[in-house]
Write an enzyme that holds these catalytic residues in place. Structure first.
Site, PDB file in Angstrom:
ATOM      1  N   LEU A  19       0.803  -1.219   0.000  1.00 40.51           N
ATOM      2  CA  LEU A  19       0.000   0.000   0.000  1.00 40.51           C
ATOM      3  C   LEU A  19       0.835   1.268   0.000  1.00 40.51           C
ATOM      4  O   LEU A  19       0.276   2.375  -0.019  1.00 40.51           O
ATOM      5  CB  LEU A  19      -0.962  -0.019   1.191  1.00 40.51           C
ATOM      6  CG  LEU A  19      -2.006  -1.145   1.160  1.00 40.51           C
ATOM      7  CD1 LEU A  19      -2.938  -1.044   2.350  1.00 40.51           C
ATOM      8  CD2 LEU A  19      -2.777  -1.153  -0.146  1.00 40.51           C
ATOM      9  N   LYS A  20       2.166   1.136   0.012  1.00 42.57           N
ATOM     10  CA  LYS A  20       3.025   2.307  -0.203  1.00 42.57           C
ATOM     11  C   LYS A  20       3.175   2.615  -1.689  1.00 42.57           C
ATOM     12  O   LYS A  20       3.725   3.657  -2.056  1.00 42.57           O
ATOM     13  CB  LYS A  20       4.397   2.072   0.439  1.00 42.57           C
ATOM     14  CG  LYS A  20       4.346   1.931   1.958  1.00 42.57           C
ATOM     15  CD  LYS A  20       5.721   1.673   2.536  1.00 42.57           C
ATOM     16  CE  LYS A  20       5.648   1.504   4.050  1.00 42.57           C
ATOM     17  NZ  LYS A  20       6.986   1.220   4.654  1.00 42.57           N
ATOM     18  N   ARG A  35      -4.547   2.972  13.411  1.00 41.50           N
ATOM     19  CA  ARG A  35      -4.706   4.164  14.238  1.00 41.50           C
ATOM     20  C   ARG A  35      -5.384   5.260  13.419  1.00 41.50           C
ATOM     21  O   ARG A  35      -5.254   5.299  12.190  1.00 41.50           O
ATOM     22  CB  ARG A  35      -3.348   4.663  14.727  1.00 41.50           C
ATOM     23  CG  ARG A  35      -2.717   3.811  15.799  1.00 41.50           C
ATOM     24  CD  ARG A  35      -1.685   4.625  16.576  1.00 41.50           C
ATOM     25  NE  ARG A  35      -0.691   3.768  17.195  1.00 41.50           N
ATOM     26  CZ  ARG A  35       0.220   4.197  18.058  1.00 41.50           C
ATOM     27  NH1 ARG A  35       0.262   5.480  18.389  1.00 41.50           N
ATOM     28  NH2 ARG A  35       1.104   3.364  18.583  1.00 41.50           N
ATOM     29  N   HIS A  91      -3.775  -1.648  24.523  1.00 40.13           N
ATOM     30  CA  HIS A  91      -4.226  -3.012  24.282  1.00 40.13           C
ATOM     31  C   HIS A  91      -5.475  -3.254  25.111  1.00 40.13           C
ATOM     32  O   HIS A  91      -5.885  -2.408  25.924  1.00 40.13           O
ATOM     33  CB  HIS A  91      -3.134  -4.027  24.622  1.00 40.13           C
ATOM     34  CG  HIS A  91      -2.163  -4.251  23.500  1.00 40.13           C
ATOM     35  ND1 HIS A  91      -2.545  -4.774  22.284  1.00 40.13           N
ATOM     36  CD2 HIS A  91      -0.830  -4.011  23.408  1.00 40.13           C
ATOM     37  CE1 HIS A  91      -1.490  -4.858  21.489  1.00 40.13           C
ATOM     38  NE2 HIS A  91      -0.432  -4.392  22.141  1.00 40.13           N
ATOM     39  N   ASP A 116     -11.204  -6.882  23.336  1.00 38.77           N
ATOM     40  CA  ASP A 116     -11.015  -7.019  21.896  1.00 38.77           C
ATOM     41  C   ASP A 116     -12.252  -7.567  21.188  1.00 38.77           C
ATOM     42  O   ASP A 116     -12.696  -7.010  20.179  1.00 38.77           O
ATOM     43  CB  ASP A 116      -9.841  -7.954  21.602  1.00 38.77           C
ATOM     44  CG  ASP A 116      -8.492  -7.255  21.705  1.00 38.77           C
ATOM     45  OD1 ASP A 116      -8.468  -6.022  21.846  1.00 38.77           O
ATOM     46  OD2 ASP A 116      -7.462  -7.957  21.654  1.00 38.77           O
TER      47      ASP A 116
END
Length: 373
Positions: free
Chosen positions: A63-64, A87, A128, A158
């Site tokens: 994805l770069k 993030r 976390h 989670d």
């Protein structure tokens, strides 16, 4: 198969709650295409045993590389849902944020999975499961009187507060988009979901029937008839005899004459009596005693146990040589099923990109923007 048959999902690979949510969507019948980085990312063991990746194909894209990003946007144009667990801001910097994706597909449901959410003072900080539980108050609840909070693996944060809330949000947004013709962003944060899970207890706290102190309440081992007790062979039995009729059955089958359960002052003595009684037999013996009764007593089994009820319902199954949990919930007409095992990152790059109508697949492979494992 499955009630989501025909729904197409693009998953930008991550770890933890987002993959689990995509696993569920796949088991509900959606076609989920996982976009891995070349070589894959963090994994708990070999790829074939990373069970939260089961049920979908994997495409490896760098994805770069702008050509890879363009390929993802082509996939997005054909999708109903995109799920990412980066993030805040990372997807935008890659060129795959909500604005970029909605430009090619206005009806897209864009599911975002984070710990702290898309905004707020902690949005950009690491965390976390245990951290999100800590701030939400959920971790404070778990533990015995006088002891520290106990960590419930990463199940409560989670997967319960994270994955399941993301799935609910995505499904609700898909239904809405079918009527409005417009997609939207689903901001699923573990800290939000974990706090939401405490709703019943917040009401009890406000009403005075729940206390902040751990191990002093009805459902946190404060009550002797809602606790776990060790057996003579070092195993445990779980007791949940809350209602009077269930408690009476417990006492009858234990063959004891205990102190009054309604006298809170006698609870330490009642707990002592129960502990001493359960220590007289093995777990297997107690399981036989309580089998089929309404005493609400069950053996504490290890992961992937083989209790007759689990076997009868097929709760754990053998698939591709691995014992694993079957899909849940169950449907009477559009049954969920396990399709394929966890894929190696990039295992289906060429075929999946071609099937989804991406142009220039061979050029992508030749340039390294896409990788076929």
């Amino acid at each position: 198969m499955g009630p989501l048959s025909g729904v197409k999902v693009v998953e930008l690979a991550g770890i933890g709650p987002a993959p689990f949510a995509c696993m569920m969507l796949a088991e509900l019948g959606a076609e989920v295409l996982r976009i891995d980085r070349p070589g894959g990312g963090l994994a708990f063991g070999p790829p074939e045993l990373d069970l939260v990746n089961r049920g979908r194909r994997s495409v490896a894209l760098d994805l770069k590389n702008p050509a890879a990003v363009d390929a993802v946007l082509q996939l997005v144009a054909e999708a109903d849902v995109l799920v990412e667990g980066f993030r805040p801001g990372v997807a935008e910097r890659l060129g795959l944020g909500p604005e970029q994706c909605h430009a090619v597909n206005p009806k897209l449901v864009y599911g975002r999975m984070t710990g702290w959410g898309q905004d707020g003072p902690l949005a950009q900080t690491a965390g976390h499961d245990i951290d999100y539980l800590a701030l939400s108050g959920a971790l404070h609840l778990i533990g015995r009187a006088g002891g520290p909070p106990q960590v419930p693996a990463n199940l409560l944060g989670d997967f319960a507060g994270g994955s399941l809330y993301l799935v609910v949000g995505v499904l609700a947004a898909v239904v809405e988009a079918r009527g409005s013709g417009r997609g939207q962003v689903v901001d699923a944060a573990i800290v939000d979901g974990a706090a939401h899970l405490t709703t019943m207890l917040l009401g009890a706290l406000a009403g005075g029937s729940w206390k902040q102190e751990r191990g002093t309440n009805l459902l946190d081992t404060g009550a002797p008839f809602y606790d776990v007790y060790e057996t003579s062979d070092g195993e445990f039995m779980a007791v949940g005899a809350l209602e009077p009729q269930f408690y009476d059955e417990l006492i009858r089958l234990l063959r004891i004459n205990p102190p009054d359960r309604y006298d809170v002052a006698s609870w330490p003595e009642l707990q002592k009596v129960l502990a001493e009684t359960f220590a007289l037999k093995t777990q297997a013996e107690w399981t036989e005693v309580f089998d089929g009764s309404d005493a609400c007593v069950s053996p504490v089994l290890p992961l992937a146990g083989d209790h007759p009820h689990l076997v009868a319902r097929g709760i754990f199954i053998e698939k591709d040589g691995v014992r694993q949990a079957a899909p849940a919930p169950r449907f009477s007409r559009t049954a969920s099923e396990l399709t394929q095992p966890p894929a190696r990152p990039g295992e289906h790059t060429r075929d999946a990109l071609t099937d989804w109508g991406v142009t220039g697949v061979e050029e992508l492979l030749a340039s390294g923007a896409a990788v076929q494992a």
